[in-house]
Design an enzyme around this catalytic site. Structure first.
Site, PDB file in Angstrom:
ATOM      1  N   HIS A  18       0.822  -1.189   0.196  1.00 25.80           N
ATOM      2  CA  HIS A  18       0.048   0.072  -0.007  1.00 25.80           C
ATOM      3  C   HIS A  18       0.848   1.146  -0.019  1.00 25.80           C
ATOM      4  O   HIS A  18       0.504   2.117  -0.847  1.00 25.80           O
ATOM      5  CB  HIS A  18      -1.005  -0.141   1.410  1.00 25.80           C
ATOM      6  N   LYS A  42     -15.467  -8.769   5.459  1.00 21.58           N
ATOM      7  CA  LYS A  42     -15.135  -9.525   6.517  1.00 21.58           C
ATOM      8  C   LYS A  42     -14.919  -8.814   7.978  1.00 21.58           C
ATOM      9  O   LYS A  42     -14.606  -7.537   7.583  1.00 21.58           O
ATOM     10  CB  LYS A  42     -13.975 -10.380   6.143  1.00 21.58           C
ATOM     11  N   ARG A  91      -1.601  -5.734  -8.644  1.00 18.16           N
ATOM     12  CA  ARG A  91      -0.407  -6.427  -8.260  1.00 18.16           C
ATOM     13  C   ARG A  91      -0.078  -7.638  -9.377  1.00 18.16           C
ATOM     14  O   ARG A  91       0.892  -7.529 -10.041  1.00 18.16           O
ATOM     15  CB  ARG A  91      -0.735  -7.285  -7.059  1.00 18.16           C
ATOM     16  N   SER A 129      -2.841  -8.147   2.618  1.00 21.36           N
ATOM     17  CA  SER A 129      -2.945  -7.727   4.017  1.00 21.36           C
ATOM     18  C   SER A 129      -3.610  -9.147   4.727  1.00 21.36           C
ATOM     19  O   SER A 129      -3.077  -9.387   5.828  1.00 21.36           O
ATOM     20  CB  SER A 129      -4.042  -6.918   4.316  1.00 21.36           C
TER      21      SER A 129
HETATM   22  P1  ADP Z   1      -9.840  -3.583  -0.792  1.00 23.07           P
HETATM   23  O1  ADP Z   1     -10.819  -4.351   0.071  1.00 23.07           O
HETATM   24  O2  ADP Z   1     -10.515  -2.379  -1.145  1.00 23.07           O
HETATM   25  O3  ADP Z   1      -9.288  -4.315  -1.914  1.00 23.07           O
HETATM   26  P2  ADP Z   1      -7.063  -3.506   0.285  1.00 23.07           P
HETATM   27  O4  ADP Z   1      -6.527  -2.738   1.468  1.00 23.07           O
HETATM   28  O5  ADP Z   1      -6.877  -5.088   0.173  1.00 23.07           O
HETATM   29  O6  ADP Z   1      -8.548  -3.115   0.192  1.00 23.07           O
HETATM   30  O7  ADP Z   1      -6.574  -2.912  -1.089  1.00 23.07           O
HETATM   31  C1  ADP Z   1      -6.585  -1.466  -1.471  1.00 23.07           C
HETATM   32  C2  ADP Z   1      -6.024  -1.375  -2.851  1.00 23.07           C
HETATM   33  O8  ADP Z   1      -4.668  -1.458  -2.694  1.00 23.07           O
HETATM   34  C3  ADP Z   1      -6.436  -2.141  -3.983  1.00 23.07           C
HETATM   35  O9  ADP Z   1      -6.572  -1.796  -5.027  1.00 23.07           O
HETATM   36  C4  ADP Z   1      -5.309  -3.205  -3.875  1.00 23.07           C
HETATM   37  O10 ADP Z   1      -5.186  -3.837  -5.175  1.00 23.07           O
HETATM   38  C5  ADP Z   1      -4.069  -2.469  -3.456  1.00 23.07           C
HETATM   39  N1  ADP Z   1      -3.044  -3.149  -2.889  1.00 23.07           N
HETATM   40  C6  ADP Z   1      -3.274  -4.017  -1.994  1.00 23.07           C
HETATM   41  N2  ADP Z   1      -1.863  -4.698  -1.458  1.00 23.07           N
HETATM   42  C7  ADP Z   1      -1.111  -4.270  -2.514  1.00 23.07           C
HETATM   43  C8  ADP Z   1       0.182  -4.460  -2.767  1.00 23.07           C
HETATM   44  N3  ADP Z   1       0.985  -5.282  -2.212  1.00 23.07           N
HETATM   45  N4  ADP Z   1       0.766  -3.638  -3.974  1.00 23.07           N
HETATM   46  C9  ADP Z   1      -0.004  -3.222  -4.649  1.00 23.07           C
HETATM   47  N5  ADP Z   1      -1.369  -2.738  -4.417  1.00 23.07           N
HETATM   48  C10 ADP Z   1      -1.742  -3.336  -3.522  1.00 23.07           C
END
Ligand code: ADP
Length: 169
Positions: A18, A42, A91, A129
């Site tokens: 992030h 969740k 990703r 995450s």
């Molecule tokens: P959501 O539930 O909205 O997907 P996340 O916190 O999982 O929330 O992800 C928020 C954004 O960050 C999404 O666009 C996700 O693809 C991106 N993201 C999550 N992890 C990574 C990572 N390791 N590298 C790049 N982008 C990421």
């Protein structure tokens, strides 16, 4: 023009993936909002105030970034903020289908709002995450995967969880 972008997500918790997306994006805009969704599908490990604090602690000093939370539709929140740019991270191919669907649905709801995708450094392209939470819960090392503040919070959270499990035995 005062360019504003919103980076929405669950951030449960905020990872170095992030952070990589934030740092790649932030210099392109005058103002940048990291927006935590409160309507997670969740049950989250960290509360919204906890997630907000961890993100704030993980950002470089003297930035133009604010951390907020929102409920309801993302496009309504963006419109309220006067923002027409959403940032999302991509990703791997596996992210593509979901992200495409969300971007097209959001465009359908508010055609003026554009989604911009950023690719992280490849060292974070496997990082989620959920994986971080699983590693931390099982006592694995999360160094390099999350900012230091998040690492400490994960250790604390799972220590507390283990204590409450032990208390019930
Ligand atoms: P959501 O539930 O909205 O997907 P996340 O916190 O999982 O929330 O992800 C928020 C954004 O960050 C999404 O666009 C996700 O693809 C991106 N993201 C999550 N992890 C990574 C990572 N390791 N590298 C790049 N982008 C990421």
């Amino acid at each position: 023009m005062n360019k504003l972008a919103i980076y929405p997500g669950t951030f449960d918790p905020f990872t170095n993936g992030h952070l990589d997306i934030v740092l790649r994006s932030v210099r392109l805009f005058d103002r940048f909002i990291i927006a935590i969704t409160t309507n997670a599908k969740k049950t989250p490990l960290f509360s919204v105030p906890e997630r907000k604090e961890l993100i704030e602690k993980s950002l470089p000093a003297g930035n133009n970034i604010t951390v907020e939370s929102f409920d309801g539709l993302l496009v309504d929140y963006a419109e309220k903020k006067g923002c027409i740019i959403l940032i999302r991270g991509l990703r791997a191919v596996s992210d593509f289908e979901y992200e495409l669907q969300m971007a097209l649905l959001n465009r359908r709801l508010k055609p003026a709002i554009e989604t911009i995708f950023k690719m992280p450094s490849e060292e974070y392209s496997f990082l989620t995450s959920s994986a971080v939470k699983e590693i931390a819960q099982l006592g694995g090392c999360v160094d390099g995967l999350v900012p230091p503040a998040v690492k400490s919070a994960l250790i604390e959270k799972f220590k507390i969880n283990q204590q409450s499990i032990l208390a019930k035995i």
